[in-house]
Design a protein around this motif. Sequence first.
Motif, PDB file in Angstrom:
ATOM      1  N   ASP A  43     -15.869  -8.598  -8.795  1.00  0.00           N
ATOM      2  CA  ASP A  43     -15.839  -7.736  -7.603  1.00  0.00           C
ATOM      3  C   ASP A  43     -14.455  -7.116  -7.419  1.00  0.00           C
ATOM      4  O   ASP A  43     -14.336  -5.937  -7.037  1.00  0.00           O
ATOM      5  N   GLU A  44     -13.404  -7.881  -7.687  1.00  0.00           N
ATOM      6  CA  GLU A  44     -12.048  -7.340  -7.577  1.00  0.00           C
ATOM      7  C   GLU A  44     -11.814  -6.249  -8.609  1.00  0.00           C
ATOM      8  O   GLU A  44     -11.146  -5.244  -8.336  1.00  0.00           O
ATOM      9  N   CYS A  45     -12.339  -6.432  -9.789  1.00  0.00           N
ATOM     10  CA  CYS A  45     -12.206  -5.406 -10.830  1.00  0.00           C
ATOM     11  C   CYS A  45     -12.862  -4.100 -10.387  1.00  0.00           C
ATOM     12  O   CYS A  45     -12.367  -3.004 -10.691  1.00  0.00           O
ATOM     13  N   ASP A  46     -13.975  -4.209  -9.668  1.00  0.00           N
ATOM     14  CA  ASP A  46     -14.672  -3.011  -9.195  1.00  0.00           C
ATOM     15  C   ASP A  46     -13.861  -2.245  -8.150  1.00  0.00           C
ATOM     16  O   ASP A  46     -14.095  -1.055  -7.938  1.00  0.00           O
ATOM     17  N   ARG A  47     -12.908  -2.927  -7.504  1.00  0.00           N
ATOM     18  CA  ARG A  47     -12.147  -2.300  -6.430  1.00  0.00           C
ATOM     19  C   ARG A  47     -10.904  -1.555  -6.913  1.00  0.00           C
ATOM     20  O   ARG A  47     -10.288  -0.830  -6.143  1.00  0.00           O
ATOM     21  N   ILE A  48     -10.511  -1.768  -8.154  1.00  0.00           N
ATOM     22  CA  ILE A  48      -9.266  -1.165  -8.623  1.00  0.00           C
ATOM     23  C   ILE A  48      -9.537  -0.147  -9.714  1.00  0.00           C
ATOM     24  O   ILE A  48     -10.556  -0.203 -10.407  1.00  0.00           O
ATOM     25  N   ARG A  49      -8.607   0.774  -9.869  1.00  0.00           N
ATOM     26  CA  ARG A  49      -8.715   1.801 -10.914  1.00  0.00           C
ATOM     27  C   ARG A  49      -7.870   1.377 -12.104  1.00  0.00           C
ATOM     28  O   ARG A  49      -6.717   1.767 -12.242  1.00  0.00           O
ATOM     29  N   SER A  85       0.860  -1.167   0.000  1.00  0.00           N
ATOM     30  CA  SER A  85       0.000   0.000   0.000  1.00  0.00           C
ATOM     31  C   SER A  85       0.903   1.225   0.000  1.00  0.00           C
ATOM     32  O   SER A  85       2.076   1.137   0.376  1.00  0.00           O
ATOM     33  N   ARG A 112      -8.106 -11.792  -6.702  1.00  0.00           N
ATOM     34  CA  ARG A 112      -7.205 -10.655  -6.918  1.00  0.00           C
ATOM     35  C   ARG A 112      -5.941 -11.098  -7.658  1.00  0.00           C
ATOM     36  O   ARG A 112      -5.415 -10.375  -8.513  1.00  0.00           O
ATOM     37  N   ALA A 137      -5.558  -2.346  -1.970  1.00  0.00           N
ATOM     38  CA  ALA A 137      -6.231  -1.575  -0.933  1.00  0.00           C
ATOM     39  C   ALA A 137      -6.815  -2.476   0.149  1.00  0.00           C
ATOM     40  O   ALA A 137      -6.766  -2.173   1.329  1.00  0.00           O
ATOM     41  N   SER A 138      -7.371  -3.626  -0.269  1.00  0.00           N
ATOM     42  CA  SER A 138      -7.990  -4.532   0.691  1.00  0.00           C
ATOM     43  C   SER A 138      -6.922  -5.290   1.474  1.00  0.00           C
ATOM     44  O   SER A 138      -5.882  -5.663   0.931  1.00  0.00           O
ATOM     45  N   SER A 196     -16.548 -13.209  -7.998  1.00  0.00           N
ATOM     46  CA  SER A 196     -15.474 -12.706  -7.144  1.00  0.00           C
ATOM     47  C   SER A 196     -14.430 -11.941  -7.949  1.00  0.00           C
ATOM     48  O   SER A 196     -13.897 -10.927  -7.490  1.00  0.00           O
TER      49      SER A 196
END
Length: 265
Positions: free
Chosen positions: A114-120, A38, A80, A55-56, A111
């Motif tokens: 969902d990981e794709c939604d968490r990253i830019r 991080s 991830r 981030a997670s 799943s």
Amino acid sequence: MSRRHPQWVYAGLSAAAAMNLEYSWSLLRDESIYVASSPENQSHRRSQTVPIFVASEENCVVRYLLGESMVAVRTTTPARTLVDCALRYPFRLVLGMFDSAFRMKLTDADSVVDECDRIRADCGSVFRLLRYTDARSENGGESLCRATLIDAGFAVPELQREFVDPENSWNVRRVDFVWHTADGRTIVLEYDGMRKYVDPVMTKRRDIQQVVSAEKSRDDMLLRAGVSAVVHATYDDVVTHGSLWSKLIRAGVPRTDAIPFYELK
């Protein structure tokens, strides 16, 4: 490395290796160690390590028996890990990771999304891999072969189809790839790794002549069962492309207009 740095969480290719996912040997030219990081935590930076920002704080533990002691290796989640590898490496080298992760039921499509939604990041390459992931693929060689076919614009084949010998219903053969053409023909592609001819476990200690004879007998049975053409491909055929393409074109395997827009060069 985990014994020295038990707090590290491995990511990317390092995590894929820890999870025993299938991938091409060519990726092992990358000798870096990928570690989840991080912006606030840079304590593990070494010349050999490459940070992947996560981030997670969710992670997994893979355990190995090393000698008489158990070693715990912390990794990013399977979902991830797949996303990170899909964003870094070409489609044809990563499809085996997706196939094997889904085959071992380590994760699922929801799943990964969902990981794709968490990253830019543009996750087009991830969605392309999800589109073609198939848990029925039995090994990394078959996945590499199928990914090569897809990239070359050939129609996506059916996997692991069984054929019954019309002369002997007990004689059932399962093939790697099958296409059914518009004019009613059935084309089979068998991916034959070189181990088939030299590994005593796979040859059952038969010599090459006996292995080739058994292969011909198998092909004859498939033709009796209604197959129009049987194509054999080795690893060398797959990695050199041209030889495999010419075999499939001669056999009449249907083509598509697929363009791998998100393919990394």
